[in-house]
Enzyme design. Structure first.
Site, PDB file in Angstrom:
ATOM      1  N   GLY A 296      -5.441   0.758  -1.266  1.00 17.60           N
ATOM      2  CA  GLY A 296      -4.638  -0.398  -0.896  1.00 17.60           C
ATOM      3  C   GLY A 296      -3.438  -0.029  -0.042  1.00 17.60           C
ATOM      4  O   GLY A 296      -3.470   0.898   0.771  1.00 17.60           O
ATOM      5  N   SER A 297      -2.340  -0.738  -0.252  1.00 16.63           N
ATOM      6  CA  SER A 297      -1.177  -0.623   0.632  1.00 16.63           C
ATOM      7  C   SER A 297      -0.424   0.691   0.529  1.00 16.63           C
ATOM      8  O   SER A 297       0.483   0.948   1.327  1.00 16.63           O
ATOM      9  CB  SER A 297      -0.208  -1.781   0.347  1.00 16.63           C
ATOM     10  OG  SER A 297      -0.799  -3.007   0.706  1.00 16.63           O
ATOM     11  N   THR A 298      -0.773   1.553  -0.426  1.00 14.57           N
ATOM     12  CA  THR A 298      -0.149   2.871  -0.456  1.00 14.57           C
ATOM     13  C   THR A 298      -0.494   3.668   0.807  1.00 14.57           C
ATOM     14  O   THR A 298       0.194   4.640   1.139  1.00 14.57           O
ATOM     15  CB  THR A 298      -0.604   3.674  -1.690  1.00 14.57           C
ATOM     16  OG1 THR A 298      -2.031   3.769  -1.696  1.00 14.57           O
ATOM     17  CG2 THR A 298      -0.131   3.001  -2.976  1.00 14.57           C
TER      18      THR A 298
END
Length: 574
Positions: A296-298
């Site tokens: 995801g957004s990591t």
């Protein structure tokens, strides 16, 4: 009848004198031959009799080697071998009646039928039961059954039980490693058994040690990088997070940001390695190392680092995200909260999918792939842990524009949690990627340069904005410390389609001015009231990181009143 003839008949039956002499000589010769044979066998060539005697009373037994101890970095024991007794028998020599059979079965906690089958086996040696506690072994010895004996062995014991189970693994009944560190370091820990010749009586009891044929080589001790205090903290918090959020599972990794040493690694659900009865394979696997998920957004931090390193953008470069929607080849990327024009730093702070996609598409596929590969994605961490997954980073030659865009916010790429934590060492160490070690390091290994110092520090500054009001993870703030990190909330992929099940994650470091620790948290399928990384994973990070910094006595780098409350958490969705 004529009785006058009787004396003549008796005289005729008398034996000749020479025949008795011949018989005497023959008997004498036989006796001399037997005597000579006895002298030959006992005095000249006694191998035959020795072999026959040995076959009845002499045995060569294995002398087990003591398995090495596993400790944490401070010498606290994590795995030790304790002496136990195993019961064995030589079926051909067993003398047992029905009453003794019932008593032996009761002492061994076995069914009489199963015990009888073992005693009737056509073998010279058979184990009746392995690794008995001392009290039970004494009951067996007290029965004094011929042919049934005790043998000293070792059983592995794990003082921390389920807290360290996924990391340490376990050994089998022969004290050989079968999972985890026990398996990975079997050659060092296991040693080599020896052998010894002994004399046993008719009851199978050792009455004399004849000779040591080969001395056992004891296993070596191993000091892990794990800190037991931090391990307990990490385990407690990830367990509670899974329970509170009604999740399927959860994992957490704590790294020394400077050396790459694993200070803690825990999963929930778990099992007790001291009693594995009923434990399933799914519970026993080390999810933080073996399981893959879309981060995801990591991943947005790496999209920003790539474009900064290539000179395409600067932290204050403005990106027009419009109404939070971007269509590529018929597929639409969208932001949960559109913010129009944002700087690169704000794209990371507010976790804009559209902004991250535009940054990634400004690079060639090969360039973007190269930066991700150099950051450790698509390869193992070097931890040496058995079954470690390498992750999935597909060849850039197969990328379509939409795939390059979605990869910037963590879709279309798979990682394990340890791999993701390692990748963040590039931001903690001024652009250098650290190798991962589960063993205590005496000297710090040199890192591998990936980004310039300027790029790494710029991204770290952006990650600090994430935990401040207006970012996606204000719940990750820690009193007295500056924190830098990134949230992730990824839809799960099932049967080729994204479904409404999520993986919530957070990766962060502190103190941000000079990172000492990196903590990565992943919660799989939270089904409670919240599922965003900033609400599910960030609080776990905060609890573990704050307690760990205090435990290690890390100096403050911020005022004690630095924690600022946010009126509303910014949500991100991928």
């Amino acid at each position: 009848m004529n009785y006058a003839t009787l004396p003549q008949t008796s005289a005729q039956l008398a034996l000749p004198a020479w025949r008795s002499r011949v018989l005497f000589v023959l008997l004498l010769l036989v006796m001399l031959a037997l005597f000579a044979r006895a002298v030959y066998l006992q005095g000249i060539n006694n191998d035959f009799l020795q072999q026959k005697g040995d076959a009845r009373y002499a045995r060569v037994i294995e002398v087990p080697a003591h398995r090495g101890m596993i400790t944490d970095r401070n010498g606290e024991p994590l795995a030790i071998s304790t002496p136990v007794e195993s019961v064995w028998a030589s079926p051909a020599e067993v003398e047992i009646d029905l009453r003794q059979l019932m008593n032996l079965a009761r002492a061994l906690d076995m069914k009489p039928e199963a015990l009888r089958d073992k005693l009737q086996a056509r073998r010279e040696f058979v184990y009746l039961k392995r690794q008995l506690p001392p009290e039970q072994a004494r009951k067996v010895a007290a029965l004094n059954i011929p042919g049934v004996s005790l043998q000293r062995e070792y059983k592995r014991y794990y003082p921390a039980g389920e807290v360290t189970s996924h990391l340490l693994g376990f050994t089998d009944v022969d004290d050989n490693g079968r999972e985890g560190i026990e398996l990975a370091l079997q050659d060092k820990l296991g040693g080599k058994p020896g052998s010894q010749r002994v004399i046993k009586d008719r009851r199978g009891q050792i009455i004399e040690d004849v000779a040591s044929l080969r001395a056992p080589k004891e296993g070596g001790d191993v000091a892990l990088s794990i800190d037991s205090k931090l391990q307990f903290l990490a385990f407690r918090e990830i367990k509670q997070a899974v329970i509170d959020n009604k999740a399927k599972s959860g994992s957490i990794v704590v790294l020394d940001a400077r050396s790459g040493e694993v200070l803690a690694l825990a999963n929930w659900p778990t099992y007790n390695p001291n009693n594995r009865k009923g434990a399933t394979l799914s519970v026993m696997r080390n999810r933080a190392v073996t399981d893959l998920f879309e981060p995801g957004s990591t991943m947005k931090a790496f999209a920003a680092a790539a474009v900064l390193e290539e000179g395409k953008y600067k932290p204050d470069t403005r990106i027009d995200t419009g109404d939070g929607r971007m269509t590529i080849n018929g597929r639409t990327i969208h932001d949960t909260h559109p913010d129009g024009v944002m700087t690169v730093s704000q794209v990371i702070q507010k976790s804009s999918n559209v902004g991250a996609a535009k940054m990634a598409l400004s690079l060639t596929p090969q360039t973007f792939w190269g930066h991700l590969s150099d950051s450790g994605f698509g390869m193992r961490t070097g931890s040496g842990f058995p079954g470690e997954a390498s992750g999935i980073l597909r060849d850039f030659k197969t990328w379509r524009p939409i795939e390059q865009a979605t990869m910037s916010y963590g879709n279309g790429i798979s990682v394990n949690l340890l791999q993701l934590a390692r990748a963040y060492t590039v931001f903690a160490n001024d652009g250098e990627l650290r190798s991962i070690s589960m063993l205590r390091q005496v000297e710090r290994a040199a890192g591998e340069p990936v980004y310039s110092i300027r790029t790494a520090r710029a991204v770290r500054d952006m990650l600090e904005l994430v935990v401040k009001p207006g970012g996606t993870a204000p719940l990750a703030q820690i009193r007295g410390y500056r924190v830098a990190g990134k949230t992730g909330t990824a839809h799960k992929l099932q049967n080729g389609r994204y479904v409404d099940e999520y993986v919530a994650s957070f990766v962060g470091m502190a103190p941000a001015s000079d990172p000492r620790l990196i903590v990565a948290v992943m919660v799989d399928e939270p089904s409670g009231a919240q599922y965003y990384g900033g609400l599910v994973a960030a609080p776990v990070f905060q609890s573990v990181m704050s307690a760990s910094l205090r435990a290690l006595d890390v100096p403050y780098d911020a005022p004690l009143n630095n924690v600022l409350q946010s009126a509303q958490l910014v949500e991100e969705e991928t």
